[in-house]
Design a protein around this motif. Structure first.
Motif, PDB file in Angstrom:
ATOM      1  N   VAL A 107      11.019   4.183  -3.608  1.00  9.06           N
ATOM      2  CA  VAL A 107      10.319   4.670  -4.799  1.00  9.06           C
ATOM      3  C   VAL A 107      11.136   5.815  -5.368  1.00  9.06           C
ATOM      4  CG1 VAL A 107       8.290   5.988  -5.560  1.00  9.06           C
ATOM      5  CG2 VAL A 107       7.986   3.953  -4.162  1.00  9.06           C
ATOM      6  N   GLY A 108      11.225   5.896  -6.676  1.00  9.94           N
ATOM      7  CA  GLY A 108      11.906   7.015  -7.305  1.00  9.94           C
ATOM      8  C   GLY A 108      11.188   7.456  -8.564  1.00  9.94           C
ATOM      9  N   VAL A 109      11.112   8.770  -8.753  1.00  4.39           N
ATOM     10  CA  VAL A 109      10.615   9.309 -10.011  1.00  4.39           C
ATOM     11  C   VAL A 109      11.592  10.379 -10.495  1.00  4.39           C
ATOM     12  CG1 VAL A 109       8.168   8.873  -9.552  1.00  4.39           C
ATOM     13  CG2 VAL A 109       9.167  11.079  -8.938  1.00  4.39           C
ATOM     14  N   VAL A 110      11.786  10.424 -11.795  1.00  5.93           N
ATOM     15  CA  VAL A 110      12.589  11.455 -12.432  1.00  5.93           C
ATOM     16  C   VAL A 110      11.770  11.983 -13.595  1.00  5.93           C
ATOM     17  CG1 VAL A 110      14.700  11.985 -13.702  1.00  5.93           C
ATOM     18  CG2 VAL A 110      14.783  10.386 -11.760  1.00  5.93           C
ATOM     19  N   ALA A 111      11.477  13.276 -13.564  1.00  7.72           N
ATOM     20  CA  ALA A 111      10.780  13.913 -14.681  1.00  7.72           C
ATOM     21  C   ALA A 111      11.816  14.471 -15.645  1.00  7.72           C
ATOM     22  CB  ALA A 111       9.879  15.028 -14.177  1.00  7.72           C
ATOM     23  N   ASP A 112      11.672  14.123 -16.910  1.00  6.24           N
ATOM     24  CA  ASP A 112      12.539  14.607 -17.992  1.00  6.24           C
ATOM     25  C   ASP A 112      11.669  15.524 -18.849  1.00  6.24           C
ATOM     26  OD1 ASP A 112      14.241  14.962 -20.116  1.00  6.24           O
ATOM     27  OD2 ASP A 112      14.655  12.838 -20.437  1.00  6.24           O
ATOM     28  N   PRO A 113      11.515  16.792 -18.445  1.00 11.14           N
ATOM     29  CA  PRO A 113      10.474  17.646 -19.040  1.00 11.14           C
ATOM     30  C   PRO A 113      10.591  17.844 -20.536  1.00 11.14           C
ATOM     31  CG  PRO A 113      11.332  18.617 -17.019  1.00 11.14           C
ATOM     32  CD  PRO A 113      12.241  17.485 -17.368  1.00 11.14           C
ATOM     33  N   ARG A 136       9.782   2.049 -15.133  1.00 14.47           N
ATOM     34  CA  ARG A 136       8.928   2.377 -16.279  1.00 14.47           C
ATOM     35  C   ARG A 136       9.222   3.775 -16.790  1.00 14.47           C
ATOM     36  NH1 ARG A 136       6.250  -1.319 -13.376  1.00 14.47           N
ATOM     37  NH2 ARG A 136       4.928  -2.794 -14.504  1.00 14.47           N
ATOM     38  N   ALA A 137       9.016   3.958 -18.077  1.00 18.32           N
ATOM     39  CA  ALA A 137       9.088   5.270 -18.716  1.00 18.32           C
ATOM     40  C   ALA A 137       7.713   5.558 -19.292  1.00 18.32           C
ATOM     41  CB  ALA A 137      10.148   5.279 -19.815  1.00 18.32           C
ATOM     42  N   ASN A 138       7.037   6.574 -18.751  1.00 22.45           N
ATOM     43  CA  ASN A 138       5.648   6.868 -19.143  1.00 22.45           C
ATOM     44  C   ASN A 138       4.776   5.619 -19.111  1.00 22.45           C
ATOM     45  OD1 ASN A 138       6.329   9.524 -19.431  1.00 22.45           O
ATOM     46  ND2 ASN A 138       6.015   9.633 -21.643  1.00 22.45           N
ATOM     47  N   GLY A 139       4.975   4.817 -18.076  1.00 20.38           N
ATOM     48  CA  GLY A 139       4.154   3.643 -17.856  1.00 20.38           C
ATOM     49  C   GLY A 139       4.593   2.384 -18.575  1.00 20.38           C
ATOM     50  N   VAL A 140       5.576   2.485 -19.451  1.00 17.82           N
ATOM     51  CA  VAL A 140       6.055   1.329 -20.217  1.00 17.82           C
ATOM     52  C   VAL A 140       7.286   0.747 -19.530  1.00 17.82           C
ATOM     53  CG1 VAL A 140       6.935   0.529 -22.435  1.00 17.82           C
ATOM     54  CG2 VAL A 140       5.184   2.314 -22.351  1.00 17.82           C
ATOM     55  N   GLN A 141       7.239  -0.554 -19.264  1.00 20.82           N
ATOM     56  CA  GLN A 141       8.345  -1.206 -18.554  1.00 20.82           C
ATOM     57  C   GLN A 141       9.646  -1.068 -19.344  1.00 20.82           C
ATOM     58  OE1 GLN A 141       7.460  -3.587 -15.791  1.00 20.82           O
ATOM     59  NE2 GLN A 141       9.608  -3.865 -15.245  1.00 20.82           N
ATOM     60  N   GLY A 147       0.814  -1.209   0.000  1.00 20.50           N
ATOM     61  CA  GLY A 147       0.000   0.000   0.000  1.00 20.50           C
ATOM     62  C   GLY A 147       0.845   1.255   0.000  1.00 20.50           C
ATOM     63  N   LEU A 148       1.942   1.249   0.761  1.00 19.70           N
ATOM     64  CA  LEU A 148       2.826   2.400   0.786  1.00 19.70           C
ATOM     65  C   LEU A 148       3.495   2.590  -0.567  1.00 19.70           C
ATOM     66  CD1 LEU A 148       4.321   4.706   2.139  1.00 19.70           C
ATOM     67  CD2 LEU A 148       5.948   3.032   3.057  1.00 19.70           C
ATOM     68  N   LEU A 149       3.948   1.506  -1.184  1.00 24.75           N
ATOM     69  CA  LEU A 149       4.554   1.607  -2.510  1.00 24.75           C
ATOM     70  C   LEU A 149       3.593   2.240  -3.515  1.00 24.75           C
ATOM     71  CD1 LEU A 149       6.451  -1.794  -3.000  1.00 24.75           C
ATOM     72  CD2 LEU A 149       7.462   0.470  -2.661  1.00 24.75           C
ATOM     73  N   SER A 150       2.356   1.769  -3.514  1.00 23.38           N
ATOM     74  CA  SER A 150       1.385   2.266  -4.485  1.00 23.38           C
ATOM     75  C   SER A 150       1.075   3.737  -4.260  1.00 23.38           C
ATOM     76  CB  SER A 150       0.102   1.436  -4.426  1.00 23.38           C
ATOM     77  OG  SER A 150       0.349   0.099  -4.804  1.00 23.38           O
ATOM     78  N   ARG A 151       0.860   4.120  -3.002  1.00 22.05           N
ATOM     79  CA  ARG A 151       0.557   5.513  -2.699  1.00 22.05           C
ATOM     80  C   ARG A 151       1.738   6.413  -3.022  1.00 22.05           C
ATOM     81  NH1 ARG A 151       0.000   6.767   2.609  1.00 22.05           N
ATOM     82  NH2 ARG A 151      -0.733   8.824   1.968  1.00 22.05           N
ATOM     83  N   ALA A 152       2.932   5.969  -2.658  1.00 21.48           N
ATOM     84  CA  ALA A 152       4.120   6.785  -2.912  1.00 21.48           C
ATOM     85  C   ALA A 152       4.336   6.972  -4.409  1.00 21.48           C
ATOM     86  CB  ALA A 152       5.339   6.141  -2.263  1.00 21.48           C
ATOM     87  N   LEU A 153       4.148   5.924  -5.183  1.00 19.80           N
ATOM     88  CA  LEU A 153       4.290   6.035  -6.636  1.00 19.80           C
ATOM     89  C   LEU A 153       3.271   7.011  -7.215  1.00 19.80           C
ATOM     90  CD1 LEU A 153       4.898   2.455  -8.112  1.00 19.80           C
ATOM     91  CD2 LEU A 153       6.277   4.503  -8.531  1.00 19.80           C
ATOM     92  N   GLU A 154       2.031   6.916  -6.753  1.00 19.03           N
ATOM     93  CA  GLU A 154       0.984   7.783  -7.297  1.00 19.03           C
ATOM     94  C   GLU A 154       1.254   9.243  -6.986  1.00 19.03           C
ATOM     95  OE1 GLU A 154      -2.243  10.341  -7.502  1.00 19.03           O
ATOM     96  OE2 GLU A 154      -1.674   9.566  -5.528  1.00 19.03           O
ATOM     97  N   TYR A 189      10.014   8.972 -15.598  1.00 17.88           N
ATOM     98  CA  TYR A 189      10.609   7.675 -15.273  1.00 17.88           C
ATOM     99  C   TYR A 189      10.271   7.357 -13.822  1.00 17.88           C
ATOM    100  CZ  TYR A 189      13.366   9.436 -19.205  1.00 17.88           C
ATOM    101  OH  TYR A 189      13.762   9.998 -20.402  1.00 17.88           O
ATOM    102  N   ALA A 190       9.794   6.155 -13.568  1.00 20.17           N
ATOM    103  CA  ALA A 190       9.350   5.805 -12.223  1.00 20.17           C
ATOM    104  C   ALA A 190       9.739   4.370 -11.898  1.00 20.17           C
ATOM    105  CB  ALA A 190       7.828   5.962 -12.105  1.00 20.17           C
TER     106      ALA A 190
END
Length: 281
Positions: A129-135, A150-155, A15-22, A141-142
């Motif tokens: 959890v990590g996210v990087v936005a490449d504007p 994933r990159a824009n949701g694609v593994q 649950g924490l993983l999912s919330r943190a990712l969102e 990237y998440a």
């Protein structure tokens, strides 16, 4: 910077993983909108020790927004950020958020399309959890522990290498210029027919390894907020993440190598042969 234990990491509640990712993904999308709308405006030098050490209104605005959202969504979970430092208790907390609102600020100020927003949730084992936005490429990237990258949701998964010939290796300058031995490292790579690139964003340098564009990234020194989000991508894509001694440590205290496993030892040897140990952030 906190010394983290070697992997394998401890499990995290789904649950924490999912919330943190969102939440992290939402913040990365917010950052993308702000960065692309404001690039090249509102900057000034932050200090006298480096002509490329900038502070911008965007850095501060994005970090404040990130802190507000994280405080509301994850009360009691401290935040560590480039602009406003560490919340009280962050060193001892079970989890902490780590944010760099604009990684590659000099590029952002100049209008060079190579900078990132980086956010990670970190525990004692490393990034959770990590996210990087490449504007400028419209990419988010998440990664989450045990769930891949994933990159824009694609593994995505790392492209392994068997040779350094013809590959790209990324590195970055330190805050005051080239790191000791950097010239020798570039020459050593050239003798192996590899090209070294210094592009101005530690987060995106590491992300290129996870995405298969580069074979390795070497950071002689860094701040945790520069790399935590991208290291999550690298680990989940299958990259080797090592310190300068070759130890398997997710966020080592002194230097970082992220590489395709098949070439990690070779690139590490270049670094060890040429770098002067002891240039700390």
């Amino acid at each position: 910077m906190t010394l983290l234990s070697s992997r394998p990491p401890r499990p995290v509640a789904p649950g924490l993983l999912s919330r943190a990712l969102e939440v992290a993904g939402r913040l990365a999308n917010d950052a993308t909108d702000v960065i692309t709308a404001t690039a090249g405006r509102g900057a000034r030098p932050a200090g006298k020790d480096s002509p490329f050490d900038w502070v911008t209104d965007t850095d501060r605005t994005l970090e404040r927004h990130t802190r507000r959202v994280l405080t509301a969504e994850f009360p009691g979970m401290p935040v560590v950020g480039q602009e406003f430092g560490a919340d009280i208790g962050s060193d001892a907390a079970e989890y902490r958020w780590v944010v760099d609102p604009v990684d590659g600020t000099a590029n952002y100020v100049a209008g060079v399309p190579w900078c990132a927003y980086s956010l990670a949730l970190v525990d004692a084992s490393g990034p959770v959890v990590g996210v990087v936005a490449d504007p400028y490429r419209g990419q988010i990237y998440a990664a989450a522990r045990g769930r891949g990258a994933r990159a824009n949701g694609v593994q995505v998964s790392l492209v392994d290498r068997t040779t350094t010939a013809g590959v790209i290796v990324c590195t970055e300058l330190t805050r005051t210029g080239p790191w000791p031995g950097m010239g020798g490292f570039i020459e050593r790579a050239a003798r192996a027919h590899a090209g070294v690139r210094v592009l101005g964003s530690a987060a995106l340098a590491i992300a290129q390894v996870a995405l298969g564009h580069a074979a390795a990234a070497v950071l002689h020194s860094y701040h945790e907020w520069d790399v935590a989000g991208a290291v999550a991508l690298a680990i989940e894509s299958g990259a080797s993440v090592l310190d300068r001694h070759g130890e398997d440590t997710a966020l080592p205290v002194d230097g970082l190598l992220v590489a395709a496993p098949g070439v990690a030892d070779e690139v590490l040897s270049w670094w060890q042969e040429t770098a002067t140990v002891g240039d700390h952030v």
